[in-house]
Write an enzyme that holds these catalytic residues in place. Structure first.
Site, PDB file in Angstrom:
ATOM      1  N   ASP A 259     -23.553   1.303  67.102  1.00 47.76           N
ATOM      2  CA  ASP A 259     -24.410   1.378  68.277  1.00 47.76           C
ATOM      3  C   ASP A 259     -25.559   0.380  68.066  1.00 47.76           C
ATOM      4  OD1 ASP A 259     -25.622   1.996  70.666  1.00 47.76           O
ATOM      5  OD2 ASP A 259     -25.400   4.159  70.447  1.00 47.76           O
TER       6      ASP A 259
HETATM    7  C1  BGC Z   1     -26.325   3.032  73.749  1.00 45.86           C
HETATM    8  C2  BGC Z   1     -24.871   2.603  73.897  1.00 45.86           C
HETATM    9  C3  BGC Z   1     -24.803   1.284  74.628  1.00 45.86           C
HETATM   10  C4  BGC Z   1     -25.626   0.254  73.884  1.00 45.86           C
HETATM   11  C5  BGC Z   1     -25.601  -1.116  74.520  1.00 45.86           C
HETATM   12  C6  BGC Z   1     -27.184   1.926  73.155  1.00 45.86           C
HETATM   13  O1  BGC Z   1     -28.535   2.274  73.246  1.00 45.86           O
HETATM   14  O2  BGC Z   1     -26.404   4.198  72.962  1.00 45.86           O
HETATM   15  O3  BGC Z   1     -24.166   3.592  74.590  1.00 45.86           O
HETATM   16  O4  BGC Z   1     -23.475   0.873  74.765  1.00 45.86           O
HETATM   17  O5  BGC Z   1     -26.982   0.703  73.826  1.00 45.86           O
HETATM   18  O6  BGC Z   1     -26.244  -1.125  75.733  1.00 45.86           O
END
Ligand code: BGC
Length: 693
Positions: A259
């Site tokens: 993530d």
């Molecule tokens: C989120 C993800 C997301 C990523 C990119 C993160 O803060 O938890 O679900 O895909 O950001 O935007």
């Protein structure tokens, strides 16, 4: 396990040069003429330096470039980089079709429809030049107060697995899908560091089966590790989750990415545990990874394995080949129509007394539409799942379009004046739109979003319902929210309640379709609605260490003998259905066999409508204590008035296995199993039994 889709790669390879005979400008697939993805990946890895390899393993920019998060191209070898975009209800880059949130789609109980949504979102992602879609969010909804509840499909692993697998199947016709967030990411406010303690049985039976399904039967190409830690190890460096289970037991062939920004905590610890790609930058996987390999802290074989997975995925999905679609698919009329169809199919009619609904446009004079949310297209979370469509339809716009603006009296505020209430009282019906917004729940953006503080509606909305119900006997409450809301304090004061979730850009039209009876409501709750919040397990979004017990949702309510306000699987219709003739193909099914059942469902009312048939299994529970019942199969059946259909349902007995802590393996309990079929977890009139010898 099903193989990753190889078709586009093979088409390109047939046209390509062969390794060794290439000029160096060809895309990687063309350089591997005649080779399968495996062999091509191995050949390319053999040509790469350590720096080349590590460059494949991390993102290159903390902010999206043209709406996309990138990893590097390898120009020398013709290997395209990843181009990633969120997310679960549509594409986050620029304008795109905004579908209803996943929870609304979970309420359709219709995997075939969800496959079409996955395909549409995948196509829009490809139309914008992306090759990886950061969706589906598929964490099990342990508690409806989770801020990102709306992004997932519900509280049951079988239902969630079926919906997510359908989405992945559709999306992967165009891009690599991404199952996120692996695993046990169900609290938002402490997500960056909360440590979740869970016993192995709970992990295996409750929190992982849906992920196993998208890996094994949908062949998902990538998985995102969660921010939180599990049993003391961050998910990005959790060897048990990544290596033992995902890559080992499930045979996952794609790649694992982190993530964003705060998920990776070490170079060697992550690489050794099986994290293949760090996003969105290479803070730990750029120069530090090269240094760690040089210092002998990370064996080169670990890097080679990660790069092989990355290249295999790129090849198997044909990245760098001809795009499947052009930009014209973005915000197409077909996708808008699909968004409306899905919004309609996912709204759940929770209460309908005294013929409050549908409103008959032929005989109806005037409708009052009340509440600040009535005039807003309330699309949901403003975090990574936000989607910005170039148009969106509010309840007011939808109802006005269907009924004519002159027959809709808008009172778009939460504290109507006495004069406005008099106007509401004089209308034939009052539709009150209440609920939550991205300020109340969603990804935690610091100033807004995050976990819900309470499952109740905002006090101003409860007061608004009371004020309208006091003047209009035909008060219809429409709720917008990502998951369950408690209603005990006001439910008895109104004749009708419709759960609309965050219904997407066409939500206002879909709402009008249902309120005015153009179609019959057919959504069913994918999450239990409790009478009171204390009926559910504690939701602790403050501590940085939590323990997840075995029970949650309907399993928890069943075990405690607590009646829900509205049970899991529940939803009313404008027509009525009769369920009869439950029949099992055999009364004895081996542990490796499949239980096959049929049920006769008849539309006994005067309108067309879709029934949802739910089959639950009660397990023997001899060796270990089992839930009262678990959802095992379901099917949606569209039926004309008077029409009857024999609905088939199938359950693999292996999916009823429990996790045996003693042997560290799934085990099917021999004995007598109960089958219960009906229209919700609490309305199961048909029963049968079968034996597993
Ligand atoms: C989120 C993800 C997301 C990523 C990119 C993160 O803060 O938890 O679900 O895909 O950001 O935007």
């Amino acid at each position: 396990m099903s193989e990753l889709a190889p078709a586009p790669f093979l088409a390109l390879a047939a046209l390509g040069c062969a390794l060794g005979a290439c000029t160096g400008d060809e895309p990687a697939p063309a350089r591997c003429a005649g080779l399968a993805p495996d062999a091509c990946a191995a050949a390319l890895v053999a040509e790469m330096s350590l720096a080349d390899k590590v460059a494949q393993m991390h993102g290159t920019s903390i902010v999206p470039v043209g709406g996309l998060y990138l990893t590097a191209d390898d120009a020398r070898l013709g290997i395209p980089g990843f181009r990633m975009t969120d997310g679960p209800r549509g594409v986050r880059a620029g304008f795109a079709t905004c579908f209803p949130v996943a929870m609304a789609r979970g309420a359709t109980w219709d995997p075939a429809l969800e496959e079409r949504v996955g395909e549409a979102i995948g196509a829009e992602a490809a139309g914008k030049g992306a090759n990886v879609l950061l969706a589906p969010t598929m964490n099990l909804l342990r508690h409806p107060a989770w801020g990102r509840a709306q992004e997932t499909y519900g509280e049951d692993p079988v239902h969630l697995g079926a919906m997510a697998a359908a989405f992945v199947t559709g999306a992967q016709r165009h891009v690599v899908a991404n199952a996120k967030h692996f695993a046990l990411n169900s609290i938002e406010d402490t997500r960056l560091d909360v440590d979740v303690t869970v016993d192995e049985r709970t992990l295996r039976e409750i929190y992982l089966p849906h992920f196993a399904r998208v890996v094994r039967s949908a062949g998902v190409g990538s998985v995102m590790s969660a921010y939180n830690s599990v049993q003391g190890a961050y998910c990005s460096e959790n060897e048990h989750l990544l290596r033992d289970i995902l890559k080992g037991e499930w045979g996952f062939r794609g790649f694992v990415m982190s993530d964003w920004v705060f998920a990776v905590h070490g170079t060697a610890s992550s690489a050794l545990a099986g994290l293949d790609v760090e996003m969105p930058l290479g803070a730990y996987y750029g120069a530090p990874l090269v240094a760690a390999v040089d210092a002998g802290e990370v064996p080169l074989g670990v890097v080679d394995e990660a790069v092989t997975r990355i290249l295999h995925t790129k090849l198997a999905f044909g990245l760098g080949g001809a795009p499947t679609v052009g930009p014209e698919v973005v915000e197409s009329a077909e996708h808008a129509a699909l968004a409306r169809e899905v919004a309609r199919a996912g709204m759940v009619l929770l209460k309908n007394e005294a013929g409050a609904l549908p409103l008959d446009p032929a005989s109806l004079g005037r409708v009052a539409l009340v509440g600040a949310l009535a005039a807003v297209a309330n699309l949901g979370d403003e975090g990574s799942s936000a989607v910005h469509p170039s148009h969106a339809v509010s309840p007011l716009a939808g109802l006005s379009a269907a009924l004519g603006a002159s027959r809709v009296t808008a009172v778009p505020n939460d504290a109507p004046s006495a004069a406005e209430l008099a106007d509401v009282a004089a209308a034939d019906a009052a539709v009150v739109v209440v609920g939550l917004t991205s300020a109340d729940e969603g990804e935690n953006l610091g100033t807004k979003g995050g976990d819900r503080a309470s499952l109740a509606l905002p006090p101003a909305h409860e007061a608004l319902i009371a004020a309208v119900a006091a003047v209009s006997p035909r008060t219809i409450v429409v709720i917008e929210a990502g998951a369950s809301v408690t209603m005990q304090s006001w439910l008895a004061s109104v004749p009708a309640v419709l759960m609309a979730w965050y219904p997407g850009q066409e939500g206002g039209h879909a709402l009008a379709d249902l309120l005015l009876g153009a179609s019959s409501p057919s959504g069913r709750l994918p999450v239990s609605f409790p009478v009171a919040e204390q009926d559910l397990p504690l939701f602790d979004h403050v501590s940085h260490a939590v323990t997840y017990g075995y029970d949650h949702g309907y399993r928890h309510l069943d075990r405690n003998g607590t009646a829900p306000l509205f049970p899991f699987g529940f939803g009313l219709s404008y027509t009525s259905f009769d369920f009869a003739e439950l029949s099992l193909a055999s009364s004895s099914v081996p542990a490796d066999g499949t239980l096959e059942a049929t049920v006769r469902v008849t539309n006994t009312g005067a309108r067309a409508g879709d029934a949802v048939v739910e089959l639950y299994v009660a397990q023997p529970g001899v060796a270990v204590v089992q839930p009262s019942r678990v959802l095992a199969a379901f099917a949606r059946a569209p039926l004309a008035p008077g029409e009857s259909a024999l609905v088939p349902l199938a359950v693999r007995v292996a999916d009823l296995a429990y996790w045996d802590e003693a042997t560290g393996a799934f085990r099917v309990e021999p004995g007598s199993y109960g089958v219960e079929v009906g229209s919700s977890a609490r309305e199961l009139p048909l029963t049968a039994t079968f034996t597993v010898p």
